[in-house]
Design a protein around this motif. Sequence first.
Motif, PDB file in Angstrom:
ATOM      1  N   GLU A 349      -2.682  17.827  -3.721  1.00  0.00           N
ATOM      2  CA  GLU A 349      -1.580  18.786  -3.802  1.00  0.00           C
ATOM      3  C   GLU A 349      -0.805  18.665  -5.108  1.00  0.00           C
ATOM      4  O   GLU A 349      -0.086  19.563  -5.500  1.00  0.00           O
ATOM      5  N   GLY A 350      -0.896  17.505  -5.789  1.00  0.00           N
ATOM      6  CA  GLY A 350      -0.172  17.333  -7.048  1.00  0.00           C
ATOM      7  C   GLY A 350       0.409  15.944  -7.173  1.00  0.00           C
ATOM      8  O   GLY A 350       0.305  15.116  -6.273  1.00  0.00           O
ATOM      9  N   SER A 351       1.024  15.672  -8.318  1.00  0.00           N
ATOM     10  CA  SER A 351       1.548  14.338  -8.611  1.00  0.00           C
ATOM     11  C   SER A 351       3.013  14.217  -8.229  1.00  0.00           C
ATOM     12  O   SER A 351       3.765  15.176  -8.288  1.00  0.00           O
ATOM     13  N   GLU A 352       3.395  12.984  -7.847  1.00  0.00           N
ATOM     14  CA  GLU A 352       4.789  12.695  -7.546  1.00  0.00           C
ATOM     15  C   GLU A 352       5.155  11.355  -8.167  1.00  0.00           C
ATOM     16  O   GLU A 352       4.347  10.420  -8.190  1.00  0.00           O
ATOM     17  N   GLY A 353       6.381  11.251  -8.677  1.00  0.00           N
ATOM     18  CA  GLY A 353       6.858   9.999  -9.244  1.00  0.00           C
ATOM     19  C   GLY A 353       7.264   9.030  -8.161  1.00  0.00           C
ATOM     20  O   GLY A 353       7.414   9.401  -6.996  1.00  0.00           O
ATOM     21  N   ARG A 354       7.501   7.777  -8.554  1.00  0.00           N
ATOM     22  CA  ARG A 354       7.807   6.729  -7.586  1.00  0.00           C
ATOM     23  C   ARG A 354       9.110   6.978  -6.851  1.00  0.00           C
ATOM     24  O   ARG A 354       9.300   6.517  -5.731  1.00  0.00           O
ATOM     25  N   GLY A 355      10.021   7.720  -7.457  1.00  0.00           N
ATOM     26  CA  GLY A 355      11.306   7.955  -6.813  1.00  0.00           C
ATOM     27  C   GLY A 355      11.357   9.245  -6.010  1.00  0.00           C
ATOM     28  O   GLY A 355      12.415   9.662  -5.566  1.00  0.00           O
ATOM     29  N   SER A 356      10.211   9.896  -5.831  1.00  0.00           N
ATOM     30  CA  SER A 356      10.203  11.168  -5.108  1.00  0.00           C
ATOM     31  C   SER A 356      10.658  10.981  -3.671  1.00  0.00           C
ATOM     32  O   SER A 356      10.283  10.004  -3.015  1.00  0.00           O
ATOM     33  N   PRO A 357      11.473  11.903  -3.162  1.00  0.00           N
ATOM     34  CA  PRO A 357      11.961  11.780  -1.785  1.00  0.00           C
ATOM     35  C   PRO A 357      10.806  11.767  -0.792  1.00  0.00           C
ATOM     36  O   PRO A 357       9.872  12.554  -0.895  1.00  0.00           O
ATOM     37  N   GLY A 358      10.880  10.841   0.166  1.00  0.00           N
ATOM     38  CA  GLY A 358       9.881  10.801   1.229  1.00  0.00           C
ATOM     39  C   GLY A 358       8.568  10.154   0.851  1.00  0.00           C
ATOM     40  O   GLY A 358       7.654  10.096   1.674  1.00  0.00           O
ATOM     41  N   LEU A 359       8.433   9.632  -0.388  1.00  0.00           N
ATOM     42  CA  LEU A 359       7.166   9.054  -0.811  1.00  0.00           C
ATOM     43  C   LEU A 359       6.815   7.816   0.007  1.00  0.00           C
ATOM     44  O   LEU A 359       5.646   7.556   0.292  1.00  0.00           O
ATOM     45  N   ASP A 360       7.819   7.046   0.415  1.00  0.00           N
ATOM     46  CA  ASP A 360       7.562   5.852   1.222  1.00  0.00           C
ATOM     47  C   ASP A 360       6.947   6.187   2.571  1.00  0.00           C
ATOM     48  O   ASP A 360       6.308   5.341   3.194  1.00  0.00           O
ATOM     49  N   ASP A 361       7.158   7.410   3.037  1.00  0.00           N
ATOM     50  CA  ASP A 361       6.644   7.819   4.347  1.00  0.00           C
ATOM     51  C   ASP A 361       5.288   8.510   4.265  1.00  0.00           C
ATOM     52  O   ASP A 361       4.797   9.031   5.271  1.00  0.00           O
ATOM     53  N   VAL A 362       4.681   8.517   3.076  1.00  0.00           N
ATOM     54  CA  VAL A 362       3.362   9.141   2.906  1.00  0.00           C
ATOM     55  C   VAL A 362       2.286   8.135   3.285  1.00  0.00           C
ATOM     56  O   VAL A 362       2.282   6.998   2.801  1.00  0.00           O
ATOM     57  N   ALA A 363       1.348   8.522   4.156  1.00  0.00           N
ATOM     58  CA  ALA A 363       0.239   7.653   4.544  1.00  0.00           C
ATOM     59  C   ALA A 363      -0.888   7.791   3.525  1.00  0.00           C
ATOM     60  O   ALA A 363      -1.284   8.907   3.176  1.00  0.00           O
ATOM     61  N   LEU A 364      -1.390   6.670   3.039  1.00  0.00           N
ATOM     62  CA  LEU A 364      -2.450   6.680   2.035  1.00  0.00           C
ATOM     63  C   LEU A 364      -3.769   7.134   2.643  1.00  0.00           C
ATOM     64  O   LEU A 364      -4.081   6.827   3.793  1.00  0.00           O
ATOM     65  N   ARG A 365      -4.540   7.881   1.834  1.00  0.00           N
ATOM     66  CA  ARG A 365      -5.848   8.370   2.267  1.00  0.00           C
ATOM     67  C   ARG A 365      -6.898   8.014   1.228  1.00  0.00           C
ATOM     68  O   ARG A 365      -6.586   7.707   0.077  1.00  0.00           O
ATOM     69  N   THR A 366      -8.167   8.111   1.637  1.00  0.00           N
ATOM     70  CA  THR A 366      -9.270   7.916   0.693  1.00  0.00           C
ATOM     71  C   THR A 366      -9.132   8.884  -0.477  1.00  0.00           C
ATOM     72  O   THR A 366      -8.907  10.074  -0.282  1.00  0.00           O
ATOM     73  N   GLY A 367      -9.264   8.356  -1.683  1.00  0.00           N
ATOM     74  CA  GLY A 367      -9.209   9.204  -2.870  1.00  0.00           C
ATOM     75  C   GLY A 367      -7.835   9.329  -3.487  1.00  0.00           C
ATOM     76  O   GLY A 367      -7.723   9.801  -4.620  1.00  0.00           O
TER      77      GLY A 367
END
Length: 595
Positions: A349-367
């Motif tokens: 979907e695109g790139s996000e920086g480390r301080g992006s809101p909600g990034l901590d709640d993103v589940a990692l996927r293959t790739g």
Amino acid sequence: MVMIVVALVLFSREDVPLETTSLVVLVLLTVGFTLFPYEGEQGAVVASDFFLGFGNRALVAVCGLMIVGQGLVATGALEPVGRFLARVWRWGPSFCLLLTLLITAVLSAFINNTPIVVMMLPILVGVAVRTGSSPAGTLIPMGFASILGGMATTIGTSTNLLVVNVAADMGMDPFDMFDFTGPVLVGGAVTIFYLWQVAPRLLPKRELPLNRGISRVYTAQIRLNKESPVVGQRLADAILKTSDAMNVDTIERGNGVFVTPLPDVELRAGDRITTSDTQGNLREFARLLGGTLFDGDQEVDAEHPLSTGGSRIAEVAITPASRLKDVLIGKAQLMSRYGLRLLAFNRMEGSEGRGSPGLDDVALRTGDVLLVQATPQRLNELKSSRDFLVLDGSVELPHTRKAPIALAIMIGVVVTAAANIMPIEVSALLGCLLLIITGCLGWKDAMGALSTQVIFIIVASLAMGTALLMTGGADFLANLFVYITFGASPAVVMASLMAMMAVLTNVVSNNAAAVIGTPIAIGIAQRLGLPLEPFVLAVLFGANLSFVTPMAYQTNLLIMNAAGYKFGDFVRVGLPLAILLWFSLSAVLIWAYGL
């Protein structure tokens, strides 16, 4: 049949884990047939029979081959191939791309293509970094060559093993390892030329997915002065002054005395707050708190700037075998476990920086690709880890003295199965034992090689196939297919079946498509009074034409994020390739079996 349609829809959804869908299928089948017993022409359906997939010989073979393949990766048995390709890329890009495609396809015929792609990715990215070019013109062709090679033998992919074993269980003469290599070689010749000369011209020169100009992260101390406005206030109030942007690692109060950085801790003059962020943010934090910025014991000024301690920025991708799959970024402990500072995150979907809101709640996927900062030593350690694939432009591959042993064991597994000395599930299991005994693999690595996702999908697919057979669903669908194609020649019927499987495999799990399609194919052939082999092969080939969407195969996702591809890039290259292979494979089967 309604349940199977629902299951296939769930298999196609990215927000529902494939393991969850597989477990739902198993529970519904076992509970449903327990509460509502059924007896048909095939006999009574015993609910517990749906668990027999866990002991199916195809699943045993798949698991055994995954472990044997991990033995090659862990010992670095493929390192000479990787190093050779890294050297020959200096000879000339066009010739070297052709050589890479051929080697990738040949290796993938005998080894699971995921470790092959994992080995090739850093090499091709490294070539792009050294030459200043985009890797976009090489990664999709390489990934597709690995899928093509996997079609050539019975052990090339788990899909092949499932089709061959399900067909054998239904009374068909079993395929030998190279029985359908011929048609793949014919179609493969056309495909390799397409991937070599046409595909790179269809792909735009995309930039690497993450911006390498992203600011580095530094660790520094903010020492509070007596005049600091936050002295006497709670830590939470100090963080609030930074708009909640400052993350506090430690608070040092006196020499070697540390205070737990709880929100209610009262700050005192002389406290040293350790935090990590970009250079600009650290200076702003110090200004807002009325403190002085220190790097170790040295005050930061024009003559003494912040230092990263020799750390480097690199991209790392989440591998299909990673233990971090489905783990939230906030709980992945990237810094404490791996020494990685996350700078940015990229998914299709695109790139996000480390301080992006909600990034901590993103589940990692293959790739998923992470832009990280770490020491060179940490990055080198990651290259032997199954959790990450380091895309730092280097071609260093792990190698151990056990590599020749692991390679000899893999060759032995293939040769004994190809010569019909023992079945592939037996030779693969023997190979696993030899890897453990010789110390090529520890039990932790062996178990780590197994994919829960693959195991559950295979078991659920076999259960759905059994349910279709026992309830007459497979016969109904075969009759329906014959009715729809009534009046068409056997060649058209067979080609239509392959096309249907090709569409299905690009939307749902290819293993599920293959297991459900195999009994239907046998039913169609029996009703038409034709040989079973071309129709079973139509299912096998069609279920492997997973080129059109990035979700169709796990290696597609891996190369997609590594090179910054878009969804449309796969359609642009994969759709013509799928049509080309469908036409050529259909033509070969029609000619070979006189349809």
